[in-house]
Design a protein around this motif. Structure first.
Motif, short mmCIF file in Angstrom:
data_model
loop_
_atom_site.label_atom_id
_atom_site.label_comp_id
_atom_site.label_asym_id
_atom_site.label_seq_id
_atom_site.Cartn_x
_atom_site.Cartn_y
_atom_site.Cartn_z
N SER A 94 0.81 -1.14 -0.02
CA SER A 94 0.05 0.07 0.09
C SER A 94 0.89 1.11 0.01
O SER A 94 0.54 2.20 -0.76
N VAL A 95 2.20 1.14 0.75
CA VAL A 95 2.76 2.54 0.73
C VAL A 95 3.29 2.65 -0.70
O VAL A 95 3.62 3.79 -1.05
N HIS A 96 3.96 1.67 -1.20
CA HIS A 96 4.43 1.81 -2.50
C HIS A 96 3.45 2.15 -3.45
O HIS A 96 3.83 2.83 -4.60
N GLY A 97 2.02 1.67 -3.45
CA GLY A 97 1.22 2.11 -4.08
C GLY A 97 0.87 3.51 -4.13
O GLY A 97 0.53 4.29 -4.92
N LEU A 98 0.93 4.02 -2.56
CA LEU A 98 0.61 5.50 -2.55
C LEU A 98 1.89 6.18 -3.08
O LEU A 98 1.71 7.47 -3.53
N GLY A 99 2.92 5.78 -2.90
CA GLY A 99 4.17 6.41 -3.40
C GLY A 99 3.98 6.59 -5.27
O GLY A 99 4.37 7.63 -5.68
N GLN A 100 3.61 5.68 -5.61
CA GLN A 100 3.45 5.76 -7.06
C GLN A 100 2.22 6.44 -7.28
O GLN A 100 2.05 7.20 -8.49
N SER A 101 1.16 6.65 -6.72
CA SER A 101 0.05 7.60 -6.84
C SER A 101 0.56 9.11 -6.54
O SER A 101 0.15 9.89 -7.46
N ALA A 102 1.37 9.37 -5.67
CA ALA A 102 2.08 10.64 -5.88
C ALA A 102 2.89 10.97 -6.97
O ALA A 102 2.76 12.09 -7.50
N SER A 103 3.67 9.90 -7.34
CA SER A 103 4.69 10.19 -8.57
C SER A 103 3.46 10.39 -9.76
O SER A 103 3.71 11.46 -10.50
N SER A 104 2.49 9.64 -9.84
CA SER A 104 1.75 9.90 -11.11
C SER A 104 0.85 11.05 -10.97
O SER A 104 0.66 11.63 -11.95
N ALA A 105 0.47 11.43 -9.77
CA ALA A 105 -0.09 12.90 -9.69
C ALA A 105 0.87 14.07 -9.90
O ALA A 105 0.45 14.98 -10.88
N ALA A 106 2.19 13.91 -9.77
CA ALA A 106 2.94 14.96 -10.19
C ALA A 106 3.26 14.79 -11.55
O ALA A 106 3.40 15.87 -12.17
N ARG A 107 3.40 13.73 -12.12
CA ARG A 107 3.76 13.58 -13.65
C ARG A 107 2.66 13.70 -14.49
O ARG A 107 2.66 13.89 -15.67
N THR A 108 1.34 13.78 -13.84
CA THR A 108 0.01 14.22 -14.48
C THR A 108 0.34 16.01 -14.66
O THR A 108 0.07 16.50 -15.56
N ILE A 109 0.19 16.71 -13.22
CA ILE A 109 0.14 17.90 -13.14
C ILE A 109 1.13 18.76 -13.93
O ILE A 109 1.14 19.65 -14.60
N GLY A 110 2.58 18.31 -13.59
CA GLY A 110 3.63 18.78 -14.04
C GLY A 110 3.60 19.07 -15.58
O GLY A 110 3.61 20.13 -16.33
N PRO A 111 3.35 17.79 -16.49
CA PRO A 111 3.32 18.38 -18.00
C PRO A 111 2.28 19.01 -18.39
O PRO A 111 2.32 19.82 -19.22
N LEU A 112 1.20 18.84 -17.80
CA LEU A 112 0.04 19.62 -18.15
C LEU A 112 0.19 21.43 -17.90
O LEU A 112 0.00 22.08 -18.87
N VAL A 113 0.80 21.65 -16.70
CA VAL A 113 1.00 23.03 -16.59
C VAL A 113 2.07 23.44 -17.39
O VAL A 113 1.99 24.58 -17.96
N LEU A 114 3.11 22.67 -17.33
CA LEU A 114 4.42 23.45 -17.79
C LEU A 114 4.26 23.28 -19.67
O LEU A 114 5.03 24.14 -20.11
N SER A 115 3.42 22.34 -19.97
CA SER A 115 3.30 22.25 -21.41
C SER A 115 2.65 23.59 -21.67
O SER A 115 2.88 24.18 -22.88
N TYR A 116 1.90 23.91 -20.86
CA TYR A 116 0.89 24.97 -21.16
C TYR A 116 1.72 26.35 -21.24
O TYR A 116 1.49 27.23 -22.07
#
Length: 607
Positions: A527-549
């Motif tokens: 579960s902790v590694h799943g949460l870590g991947q969730s945090a990573s995925s959230a960041a890799r979702t928000i980052g490209p969206l905002v910075l590509s804009y």
């Protein structure tokens, strides 16, 4: 040395047994008639032996771990192969994504294409964010386990790659990317399995390095493969010019090859990977049985050689001479009650700090991978002095006709590299990365420690991101709008990438180890590694969206470095967050009864 009866022996001291008939004691009321006579070592000799033993243990701990000393190499190899297939797919499409999006909308400006590329990246990671915790919980569930979750991830990513390759519009491509991400929760589960396969912390820096090192191998092969296989009918008309389906779907071939790698990895994993979940590892596995049968049939060898110690009653007297006088019988293991930490208790202070640093790191590293190929593909700025027909040569960049660059910070344009050269530029990332991981990382990480190397590596990212847009100002041997070229340009690219990849080489394995060790209880490791991947995925979702804009805004405003310098500021905040992270023990919270079990097991081992 004078003989002593059992009742005269002191209560402390190291006892040394002998098997000589002359040292057998006479029967006494305290010892059975068959007991061997024991000797008592002097206190001084006992202290010397204990000191020597302690120094030996310290010496062994201070020695760096080699690749050859890693345990369970067969299981690590299968996980490495499964990990390799994913970056092959992800980095392959980066070398031609800009041009595939252009084929969907030939008249769209470059600022729109760059934003669409960011959306495709965000679709995969955003779907991962929504499902990563679910897959982590499924991996902890006794009816599912780690192995099945990874199988689903590989097959799902392969299906998503096929769908993306045969897409004929941006919306369809977005859907398939989201499907591939939703079915993929593998990286967190793979880290969980490595931590369960490699229990000893001294091996963890090497073992956890395998996943990012494998990623760099994929970064080398994937872009080159994608660049060579993209649009084969247009690139190799003499070979594929008459193939109708390659003309209709020019970017299908690299995705077919990527899906083939994923399906092959899934097959190897099904037949060879052992389940590491504590409650499932001893249960029958049909895939493993088939894999062992195939191994015996093809290689005529039995890979399942299970050895277990004989009981004292089964020992052959003829083999007793092979036994050391100091050998001890195997320590009996007490059965443990399985306890589960409630989900609400996962959120310790160290878990929160570690996830925050991991979120920021994944955000800018993932965004770099997305923006880098867009920057390489962006057309170069054409000075007005080179045009005499009165048209705006920079219309695709979105700048007004009267725009004039004025450095230090106001200029625009990328490098206009074609897919094959983009593949080369992306492959440099992998070559530099794997070289550093093999030659530099183990020694420096061993000397500095996980936390120190993690904190220092975070300081290099802002510098790399700050320098990237200046690559479009490097003198080249070609004139715009032709693709940038020349030795000075490629030397500059290598320097910038060396800075970024050096930081990534130390930061990514360290953050995986820190997340693993921040886990407050072994029962929630998945579960902790799943949460870590969730945090990573959230960041890799928000980052490209905002910075590509922001990248598109920067192109229209004539400031191509806008998004890169914002990302440098983002990375600086991440470096500050790393100061609050500490290396945990993986068992910060003890549930009721666990301390007693540990003490009872320790008593059994001492006796």
């Amino acid at each position: 040395m004078p003989r002593m009866s059992a009742d005269q022996m002191p209560s402390t001291g190291l006892l040394k047994g002998h098997d000589s008939d002359q040292d057998v004691a006479e029967p006494s009321m305290y010892a059975p008639p068959s007991a061997a006579r024991l000797e008592v070592l002097p206190v001084e000799e006992e202290e010397r032996l204990l000191q020597a033993q302690s120094m030996t243990q310290v010496s062994e701990k201070s020695k760096p771990v080699s690749w050859a000393s890693l345990p369970r190499k067969d299981q690590l190899l299968i996980l490495t192969l499964a990990r390799l297939s994913e970056p092959l797919t992800q980095t392959s499409l980066q070398s031609y994504m800009f041009y595939q999006l252009r084929s969907f909308s030939p008249s769209a400006p470059d600022s729109t294409i760059s934003y669409q590329a960011g959306m495709l990246q965000a679709a995969f990671t955003g779907a991962q964010f929504c499902t990563a915790l679910i897959w982590g919980r499924m991996a902890d569930w006794e009816q599912m386990g780690r192995k099945r979750v990874i199988l689903v991830g590989l097959l799902g990513t392969g299906i998503g790659a096929l769908g993306f390759g045969f897409s004929n519009s941006f919306a369809v491509a977005l859907l398939w990317r989201a499907l591939g991400g939703a079915l993929n929760g593998n990286i967190g589960v793979m880290r969980t399995m490595i931590s369960e396969i490699i229990r000893d912390k001294k091996y963890q820096s090497r073992a956890f390095l395998l996943l990012p090192m494998t990623f760099n191998v994929g970064v080398i092969v994937g872009p080159i493969l994608g660049g060579l296989l993209a649009d084969p009918a247009g690139s190799y008309p003499s070979l594929f010019g008459s193939v109708a389906w390659l003309k209709q779907w020019p970017y299908a071939l690299p995705n077919i090859v990527s899906a083939g790698f994923l399906f092959l990895s899934a097959m190897v994993l099904l037949l060879g990977l052992e389940e590491s979940h504590e409650a499932l590892k001893d249960k029958p596995d049909l895939g493993l049985r088939i894999g062992r049968w195939l191994t015996r049939t093809i290689f005529r060898s039995d890979i399942s050689q299970d050895y277990q110690a004989l009981s004292s009653d089964e020992m052959d007297p003829s083999t007793m001479e092979m036994q050391s006088p100091t050998d001890e019988p195997p320590t009996p293991k007490l059965s443990k009650v399985r306890r589960k930490l409630p989900f609400s208790r996962i959120w310790t202070a160290n878990v929160l700090f570690t996830f925050t640093a991991h979120f920021l790191l994944a955000g800018h590293v993932g965004t770099f991978n997305s923006l880098w190929f867009v920057f390489l593909s962006t057309p170069r700025y054409v000075p007005h002095e080179q045009t005499n027909n009165g048209t705006n040569p920079n219309s695709s960049l979105g700048v007004p006709p009267d725009y004039r660059p004025h450095p230090l910070f106001s200029w625009t344009g990328g490098l206009a590299l074609p897919p094959a050269k983009i593949g080369t530029a992306l492959a440099i990332l992998g070559v530099v990365g794997i070289s550093l991981q093999l030659l530099l990382y183990p020694k420096i990480s061993f000397r500095l420690g996980t936390v120190t190397s993690f904190r220092l590596s975070l300081c290099f990212f802002p510098l790399a991101y700050f320098l990237v847009p200046f690559l479009s100002l490097v003198p080249t041997t070609s004139t715009s709008p032709a693709a940038a070229s020349g030795p000075l340009l490629w030397v500059s690219i290598v320097i910038v990438l060396c800075i970024q990849v050096t930081a990534r080489t130390f930061a990514l394995p360290a953050t995986a180890i820190l997340i693993n060790n921040a886990c407050p209880h072994p029962s929630v490791l998945g579960s902790v590694h799943g949460l870590g991947q969730s945090a990573s995925s959230a960041a890799r979702t928000i980052g490209p969206l905002v910075l590509s804009y922001l990248y598109g805004v920067g192109l229209r405003k004539g400031v191509v470095g806008l998004s890169w310098w914002c990302m440098a500021g983002f990375a600086t905040i991440g470096a500050m967050a790393g100061l609050f992270v500490k290396d945990g023990e993986g068992h910060e919270i003890w549930l009721e009864g666990e301390k007693e079990e540990e003490e009872d097991q320790g008593k059994v081992q001492r006796h």
